[in-house]
Design an enzyme around this catalytic site. Structure first.
Site, short mmCIF file in Angstrom:
data_model
loop_
_atom_site.label_atom_id
_atom_site.label_comp_id
_atom_site.label_asym_id
_atom_site.label_seq_id
_atom_site.Cartn_x
_atom_site.Cartn_y
_atom_site.Cartn_z
N ASP A 175 4.25 -6.62 4.17
CA ASP A 175 3.35 -5.58 3.62
C ASP A 175 2.70 -4.68 4.67
OD1 ASP A 175 3.79 -7.56 1.76
OD2 ASP A 175 1.67 -8.07 1.50
N GLU B 199 0.20 -9.18 -6.80
CA GLU B 199 -0.24 -9.16 -5.41
C GLU B 199 -0.64 -7.73 -5.02
OE1 GLU B 199 2.57 -12.60 -3.49
OE2 GLU B 199 3.47 -10.64 -3.54
#
Ligand code: FRU
Length: 512
Positions: free
Chosen positions: A48, A223
């Site tokens: 990420d 998420e």
């Protein structure tokens, strides 16, 4: 703008100085599949994007990084800065793993009002709000820097926020002007909820509300949430809020993908404008995840810019790249546009990409055969390209562009008239057999108003980002063609189509 030919050695360096190491290697940014204008770490694993924030002329990209290997583990925050969102300069690891406590995803803000009291001598602190992840728990912590992100201190009062549910992660924080408070959106991952909190000082947090589960179903988890206000294109003064979440691992169809909701945020609660089951996707490819928007973008700039991880948890650890694995999308500017079906997010690459354009070809009003003749005659080809096309669908039932092409390989960016869909087909995109879910075709509904298809395509060696219908649909897919697959052509099947316009540029490397 990193140094090419970085020599990294086997000597154990202190981790803070070790954005690059692990094994002896010469990193040139010319390795097979290495993107030229997408961010990739010199070596090792990234997932990420984290802590995207603008401060004093620099765009900061932090990212989930493993300093010790090319698969997930030892999660730390890698760090790079850029003056133009494309040419990145690597900096040392900002937040290393501490013992068994990893630094999971989170965000960063510039605390201009010094609410946290982390500022020094009038210099506001850059504050990272991230998840401290132990083998059994996930809590939210702070770290701060008063030297433009170059050195970081952890807050002695960590963690600042805990929850009885241990799957509690990925805080995104923003200043909410109307209530004069910080707001955090953070995932209750297994409950598929986003929890909202507020704080006067980033240190003490009060629960406001939870949102979800709504949208795509079934998904395994939620998420990396984000929440921001977006203007409606062409409707001055009109805006709505967008709540974005990423749904990982186990989605039967996308593997992992990024969905969003449009609605209202009143400082306490997010209310979805659409029926709860409405599923909207920010990207219809397989390789766009954990998107995050930049904080602290100056008002005179005003853009909402996001970056996403260009991979998929289904096969991320097997991607055939070395000595790094994973990367980040280009920065995309988001807006809302009104369609018959309602408001939808539209996106386009941040305009700074134009500074990387080199040799070009420009075609106007040609048949498909004439266009291909011109491309051949001018010898236009390349594995890092920007393409902007308007095609007249005519009587064709399948048409579009072939990129990264050779006799045996191609990546197809196409459109079918019925059903009206835009797609990327990577079945013949080189090494697609490294994982059995990888090869395939990924499509999304798209109308071609007045029989015209507009395509904006970024091709970058192992990355293809497609923005179709003036940004109405984005499709991001990784591909692994041979280095000799650099051809470009237009195609139409089942009838006649025309090239209204095609502008194409070879792109220079952002790493030289
Ligand atoms: C999303 C994610 C986050 C977590 C991070 C760990 O891809 O699973 O929820 O913080 O990756 O690397």
């Amino acid at each position: 703008m990193m140094r090419s030919n970085v020599r990294v050695s086997r000597i154990a360096l202190p981790i803070a100085a070790a954005a690059v190491l692990a094994f002896s290697q010469t990193v040139t940014y010319r390795e097979p599949f290495r993107p030229r204008f997408h961010f990739t770490p010199t070596v090792n694993w990234t997932n990420d994007p984290n802590g995207l924030v603008y401060h004093r002329g620099e765009w900061h990209l932090f990212y989930q990084f493993n300093p010790f290997g090319d698969v997930w583990g030892h999660m730390s925050w890698g760090h790079a800065v850029s003056a133009d969102l494309y040419r990145w300069k690597h900096l040392p690891v900002a937040l290393p793993e501490e013992g068994e406590v990893m630094a999971f995803s989170g965000s960063a803000v510039v605390d201009r009002r010094n609410t946290s009291d982390f500022g020094r001598d009038g210099e506001p602190a850059m504050v990272a709000i991230y998840t401290s992840r132990t083998p059994t728990d996930q809590t939210q912590s702070l770290a701060y820097s008063t030297d433009m992100g170059r050195s970081w201190s952890r807050y002695s009062g960590n963690p600042v926020l805990d929850h009885e549910d241990p799957a509690f992660r990925d805080p995104k924080v923003f200043w909410h002007e109307a209530t004069g408070k910080w707001v955090m959106i953070v995932a209750l991952a297994e409950q598929r909820k986003a929890a909202l909190y507020s704080s006067p000082d980033l240190k003490s947090w009060t629960h406001l509300s939870d949102f979800g589960p709504e949208g795509a179903h079934p998904v395994r988890n939620w998420e990396c949430p984000d929440l921001f206000e977006l203007p409606v294109e062409g409707e001055p003064g009109q805006s709505r809020w967008v709540l974005q979440v990423d749904s990982g691992r186990g989605h039967p169809w996308l593997g992992s993908g990024c969905q969003y909701f449009i609605g209202e945020f009143d400082g306490r609660r997010f209310r979805n404008d659409n029926p709860p089951e409405t599923a909207l996707w920010l990207d219809w490819g397989r390789d766009f995840y954990a998107a995050q928007s930049f904080s602290n973008v100056p008002a005179e700039d005003g853009r909402r810019l996001v970056i996403g991880w260009i991979s998929n948890w289904m096969y991320a650890r097997e991607m055939p790249t070395s000595p790094w694995r994973g990367g980040q999308s280009v920065a995309r500017e988001l807006a809302l546009r009104r369609f018959p079906e309602g408001l939808r997010v539209v996106q386009r690459p941040a305009r700074e990409i134009e500074t990387l354009r080199e040799a070009s070809i420009s075609l106007r009003d040609l048949s498909v055969r004439e266009a291909n003749d011109r491309i051949r005659r001018e010898g236009f080809r390349g594995d890092s390209l920007e393409l902007v096309a308007v095609l007249d669908v005519g009587s064709a039932d399948d048409l579009g562009l072939r990129v990264l092409q050779s006799d045996a390989q191609e990546t197809v960016v196409g459109f079918t008239a019925s059903p009206a869909e835009v797609y990327v087909d990577r079945s013949k995109s080189g090494n697609v057999d490294f994982h059995d879910t990888f090869a395939g075709r990924h499509s999304a509904r798209l109308d071609a108003p007045d029989g015209r298809l507009q395509l904006h395509v970024l091709v970058d060696r192992s990355v293809v980002e497609v923005f179709a219908g003036k940004g109405r649909v984005a499709i991001t897919d990784r591909v692994f063609p041979d280095p000799s697959s650099t051809g470009l052509s237009v195609f139409a099947k089942g009838g006649e189509a025309r090239v209204v316009s095609l502008d194409a540029w070879q792109m220079r490397s952002a790493w030289e």
